[in-house]
Each structure stands twice: as C-alpha cells, then as structure tokens.
Design an enzyme around this catalytic site. Sequence first.
Site, PDB file in Angstrom:
ATOM      1  N   ASP A   3      -6.610  13.088  -7.737  1.00 21.65           N
ATOM      2  CA  ASP A   3      -7.675  12.217  -7.231  1.00 21.65           C
ATOM      3  C   ASP A   3      -8.230  12.711  -5.896  1.00 21.65           C
ATOM      4  O   ASP A   3      -9.284  12.266  -5.467  1.00 21.65           O
ATOM      5  CB  ASP A   3      -7.150  10.791  -7.010  1.00 21.65           C
ATOM      6  N   CYS A  43      14.907  -3.882  13.335  1.00 11.41           N
ATOM      7  CA  CYS A  43      15.170  -2.505  12.929  1.00 11.41           C
ATOM      8  C   CYS A  43      15.539  -1.673  14.149  1.00 11.41           C
ATOM      9  O   CYS A  43      16.413  -0.812  14.087  1.00 11.41           O
ATOM     10  CB  CYS A  43      13.939  -1.886  12.257  1.00 11.41           C
ATOM     11  N   ASP A  55      -8.410   4.697 -10.005  1.00 11.01           N
ATOM     12  CA  ASP A  55      -7.555   5.586 -10.773  1.00 11.01           C
ATOM     13  C   ASP A  55      -6.527   4.659 -11.436  1.00 11.01           C
ATOM     14  O   ASP A  55      -6.363   3.527 -10.999  1.00 11.01           O
ATOM     15  CB  ASP A  55      -6.888   6.581  -9.814  1.00 11.01           C
ATOM     16  N   ASP A 110      -4.515   7.722  -6.084  1.00  8.48           N
ATOM     17  CA  ASP A 110      -3.307   8.150  -5.379  1.00  8.48           C
ATOM     18  C   ASP A 110      -2.882   9.575  -5.679  1.00  8.48           C
ATOM     19  O   ASP A 110      -2.243  10.204  -4.871  1.00  8.48           O
ATOM     20  CB  ASP A 110      -2.145   7.205  -5.689  1.00  8.48           C
ATOM     21  N   CYS A 133      10.277  -4.034  11.943  1.00  7.80           N
ATOM     22  CA  CYS A 133      10.294  -5.155  12.881  1.00  7.80           C
ATOM     23  C   CYS A 133      11.339  -4.896  13.956  1.00  7.80           C
ATOM     24  O   CYS A 133      12.111  -3.953  13.874  1.00  7.80           O
ATOM     25  CB  CYS A 133      10.546  -6.454  12.136  1.00  7.80           C
TER      26      CYS A 133
END
Lengths: 65, 791
Positions: free
Chosen positions: B688, B97, B502, B684, B94
């Site tokens: 996979d 930052c 997964d 992930d 945002c």
Amino acid sequence: MSALVFLIPVALGLGLLGLVAFLWSLRSGQFDDLDGAAYRAVFDDDIVDPAEERSREVSKAPGKK
Amino acid sequence: MSKCCSGNNTAKVDSALAVSHPPVQNCCSKENINGQAEAETTCSASRSQPVATVPPVKAVYQTAAEPSIDPTAYVLAAKDGLSSLNLIIDSIHCPSCIRLIEGNLKKLPGIKSARVNLSTKRLFVLWDEALTPAKAIIHKLDELDFPPTPFNPALLTSASEKEDKALLRAMGVAGFAAANVMLLSVAVWSGTDEMGPATRDLMHWVSALIALPTVAYSGQPFFRSAFAALKARSLNMDVPISLAVLLAVGMSVSETLQSAKHAYFDASVMLLFFLLIGRYLDRRMRSRAQSAAQNLLSLRAIAATVINEDGSRTSLPVEAIETGMKVAIAVGEKVPVDGRITSGKSELDTSLVTGESLPQIAETGDVVFAGTLNLAAPIEVKVTARDDQTLLSEIVRLMETAEQGRAKYVQLADRAAQIYAPAVHLLSALTFAGWWILGDGGWHPALMNAVAVLIITCPCALGLAVPTVQVVASGLLLKRGILVKAADGLERLADADAVVFDKTGTLTEGKPALINQASITENDLQLAASLALHSKHPLSKAVLKAFTGKPIPLTDIHEEAGQGLEGYLNNQRIRIGNRHWCGLDQSTDENETVSELWLSSSDNKLVRFTFTDRLRDDAVEAVALSARYLGSAELLSGDRKAAVTLAAKELGLKNWRAEANPKDKIIRLEELARENKKVLMIGDGLNDAPALATAFVSASPATASDISQTAADFVFQGNRLKPMIEAIAIARKAKALIFQNFGLAILYNTIAVPLAMAGYVTPLIAALAMSGSSIIVTLNALRLRLSEKES
C-alpha cells in the site's frame, strides 16, 4: 529618583536569575520529557513490584467503603 | 490511570497492575492475557504461575535465559567503565509504566541509572556490564511485558531536537526581555507628566540595552527564514515580522538618541516573544510526531544474526548487513533483509508485504522479503543484492515517482502570508508617502507612522492563528491514539472527499480468529488450547485467544515445522495441525476463504477448527461513517477475490477490487484524482505504501509496515478504525477555527490599521493591541477542546 539606581539593577538581576535558572534547567535535560515530568511529581515512592502494587490497590479498596 | 488506559483492549485485565499495553505482536502475545495467566508462562517463566507443571519443550525457544532480542550490538561504552543502552519501548503508556520499569531495573545489580522518557517512549540505561549482562536487562523488560527494541542514539537523535532546544532558549530569552522592558515601559507610560526627560532617557537606554541583544539572539529563527524566502524571491510570514522587529528597534534607538518621548522596544521584544511561543508550539507538535515516527522506523533496525564462514554466529545491526552474508532467522522473528532461503522450510506471514492474509509456505530457493514474519521453523537466508527484480525496490521506485507527482499542497498559513505580506508592506509604504507628501513634519513623523503600521498590523495574531489550532487539534487526536505526522496533514484531511481502504490489516485485524467456536465442544477447545500454548503459530494464538478456561498440562510436547504440534495426556497422543498431520488426505479446496486446523485426540475423533481474518470490531461502523463524511468509499485489496468479495459484502461496500498489485492501486488513485476527488487512503501493507504516497492524504495503523507508516500522514494506534474516521470531523472543525482566527485578525486590522495610518498609535496602544489580539486568537483555538468535551 535615587532609588532607581538600585531598583533597576535589582529588577534586572532578578529577571536574569530567572533566565539563568531556565537556561540551566534546559541544559540539564529537564525539558526533555514534559509529559513524564508532569507525573513524576506525584509518585509517592518507589513501588516497583507489580505484585506489591496490586496488593496495595487491593488493601486500598476496602478503605473506600 | 483510567484515562490513560481507556480505549485499550487489555485495560480490564491489567487494571490491577495499573499498566496498559497496546496489542503488540511479540512472543508474550498480550491477547492471551484475558483471564488466562497461564498462557503467559511460555515466555515469562519466572512469574509465579503454575509453570512447574509444563515440561520444557522443543518448540518453546524463549526460556528464562534467552531474551527476545540480543542487544549486544547496541551497547555503548560510557564514562567510568560503565555501559549505556538506549531502548524504545512502545508499550509505555502511563505513569505507572515509568515506575514499574525504572524501579524494577534499579533492583538489578550494577544499574546506575534507568530513565524512562514518557514523551518519546524511550528508555536510557546506564550500568556496569560486569555485574549485569545487557541481556538480563532485556529479559527483565520482557518479563515485565515491556518488550524493548534497542536503537542507536546517534542515528535517532536528529538535528531537530537541537533546534527544539534552540527555539526554547530563544523563547526564554525573549520572555525575560519582554518582562523587563515592559517593566520599564510601564514606568514611562504612567509617568508621562511627572517623569523628567533624563529619567525617561535612562529608562529607554536600559530598555535598549536589553532589547538589542535579545532581538539579535531571539530574532534569528525569523531572520533566517525571511532571508531564505527573499533569496528564493518569495514572501513568507517571516518577512513582515523581521521587518517590523528590525524597524521598531532601529527607530527606537534613533528616537532614544534624540531623547524623544516614545520608543518601541517593548513592542519589538513582545512581538518576538509571542511569535516564538507560536513557533515553539508548532515545533513541539511536529517533533513529537517525528520522534514517534523515528521509533517506528527503528523497529526495523533490530539486530540480525549473521552466520560467519566458520559457522559461528554474531549479532549485527541491520545497517551493517551486506550482500552475500548469511543470516539466521529464528521462529517469530521478522525477516531483516531481502534474500533467498538457503536452508530450512517454514511458513511466512507476508500480510504486511502482499496483503495476503493466510501464511505462505517458503522453502529453500524461495525469495523472502524484509518485513515478513517467520512463523514455523528456523531458516537461513543468503542476502541478495537489491536488484530491480525485488518487490521492495519496485515499491521504493513507485513511491519515489508518487511523491514527485503529488501536487504540492500550499499550507493555509503560507497562503495567508502571500496575501498578507504584500498588503502590509503596501499599507506601510502608503502611510510613509502620505505623511511625507501631505504632512508638514518631513520624513521623521512619516517614518514613525509607517513603522507603527508595520508593528500594529500584528503578525502576532496571524502567526498564532494556525499553530494554536493545530496544537489543540493534534492534542485531541493524540488522546484518541492518532499521530499527526505531516505538518499539513490536518488541513489536507479536512479537504478529503473520498476514501479508499485496504483490506488485510486495515479493515480486518490482520490475524486469524476462530470462527466456528460454536460447533466445537469446550473439551476439544481446552485440549487444543493446552497444546497451542506451546506454539507461536498465528493459528495457535487464535485458538488461545478463543479459549478462556484453564489449560491442562500435557507431556512430551513437540512441534513439527509446517505440520503441527503433538503432546500426550495420560499416555494418549493428541495432535493439532494440518490435515496431513492429523491423518486426513491432503486435498484442500482452492477457493477456501478460511484457514483450518485439525485436532485429533485419543478416541480417533477429528475436530475441524476454522479461522478467518476477521473484520475489525468497528469496521462496519467506520465504513458507514466514512461514507457519511466523505460520500464515496471503496476497497482496494491485494488479497484473493473470494476473501475480498466476502469482506466487501459484510461491509456494504459496492466498489471493490481484489488482487490489486501496488501499481493497480496507484492507477486507481490517479483515476480518482482526475475526477477531482481528494482521496483519503487508509492502508497498512508494504504493497500500500506507494498508494499512500500517491493519495491526497493517507493514514495507516501502527501495526503497518515501516515504509507505509513513513509514507502515511497519520498513524493510528489500537484496534479501532473509527477514531481515524472521526478525526475527519476534528480536522474540519480545526480548519473552520483557523479561518475564524484569520477573520479575527483581519477584523482587528481593519480597526487598528486606520488608527496607525492616521498617526494615533502610541507604544501603549500598540502593546495592548498586540497582546489583546494574540490572546483572543489563542482562546478561540482552545474552543476546539471545549466543543469536544460537550460532544
């Protein structure tokens, strides 16, 4: 109709001015970060210290009452 | 700020700082922040927390002087003896930052410029290295809780960024031309009777002067694409567009030469302007997803520490690592390459690679894979050749075959173009033939009307129909933390009718969590946490996460790799670690689905802490929701049977398979594809990745391995799974809107085309029709946002 002699160039000139300004801003990277630019406009100043900012937020809070 | 921080688990805590962060796995584990600022002191000693009470310990490798990453390999020389560094900071979220990072960096001596790019989450620093070493910049960012990753801009700045700019320039030029030509055209239209032919011709000539160079410049993206399509003997949307623009300009010039009444300069430049808007929106959406994907990929390109033959160490970018080199891997670092351990014994988190949820012991001689995380002790690895035996090459090979095998999905816009382009050309040819044969004016009015048909059929509305909806939809998804990576991802997601999950890291959080907290006294937990504070082991982190109080300062803390931690409280020894470390016999149950940690304190009491890889908070809900949207849901995991059974039971999934290797997963997906199922695969791990590439459409969390994220069509951030499932609803709504837009364009054409064929269309009518239909299509796309606000 003689007015057209300069009205048309003036209209075109203004349009060109806008185009040049756009191309310049594009070249100087002003379109690189559109999301960030939207927020930079509303930064009040360079508050850089997290602690300082926290204290500001705290001091602001009572003012809301 | 509330908007930007919502949906973030640390939002509450950090609100005072007005900064929000995603959960990232680095040393300053953000999950520890919850009310226990002390936990942070391990890595950011300069904060004004009670740091003095904690003595320096062996296990804490990150001190104030040592930044998380060595950036020296990425520092570039800039003008005037300055240096520049490009960093990716994923936790930039945002506007605050921007201020924190830029403001704080500018306080360092010698910093000339520090510029954050919020869109791409990158930071560019230009500074004098004589005054501030590069490491100090990294350290400052670590301290601010913005862990950076350096990158090489030459590798990341792609040709697409240049194309973006070229498109924007073309759009600017077309916009300028459209406005000015329209200015002149309106004058001609409104002065039909009073304006003399000389003035009208002047107006037309000036218009031509503007329009011709504009078409030559701004029309290029369309001409090039149309030419490429024709060369490949096919038709795309750009063929009728190019034809309409070129014919309109050509005809207008010839009309102007004959000092005729009507010219279509305005139509041609306006057409270009509108279409370029659509093209730019489309492009921007894609390059945004692309830059995010590039950021993810570059995370792998962290510098590796190479041990030279004389024993000295140098930091090299991973790209420069060669077979046979020796690489040192510190605790908490990702293994940068495939290799064999030459010295050291440690525990590795291989969850990204194999799906195994518990840490694995790795010793000298064992093979390690890029992407695994070193947990316990420093190791040295000799880089091996990527022969066909390694897991990575096997996965890469599977992925390549999967991508080749994936049936090419034809996008809606292209399907529309395949019908639309021939139809338009046919109608236009018919008009020409009809007027030539039946009319008495010869070829001239016939050509005029044929061109009018080409212009009025308005590829505008069709050109905008898809990108406007997609931009709105992907904007909505972005707000939910979902990145649309594949251009046709949304369309495919809308068509999905089955889902395969997964387990590790997808349905579960991918890291252990304390599960028997109820049977542990507050005192024991406090002791364990005070010790765990000094370790980066995932189990230690899990203890810290469960503990909300204040840790007690201990003395003489030290960590024994692969064993546990030891410390003293009032001269009494306290240990946490494995059974052996705490004085129990070694035997552990083989079928154990939990990891354990023991605490032995002064009074010889032993306390058992058990951990498991907990399901995501909303996993049950998400699975239920996916069953509702897609009908069938199943679980394919590489983890052990006991763990998978348990998870499937909790989630209420009837179809599941455990211990599935990458190949098994592909076989199952192909089975489903043969049953005509369009499968959404969510996973992930590296294991996979081939499955993600095989599936009809795929998604992976932002914590996934690089290869998986590259293979996936969608990447979702944050701790929640449900938004990804909800995205299906958005994708379906978007698809419905795209069809509506096509419908509107067709409706409009059924009215306008007969008029044009009959010869009733003047440039004024063409201009009105064109802008009118474009605006209607755009407004219709925006309805997606409206309907989202209501729900």
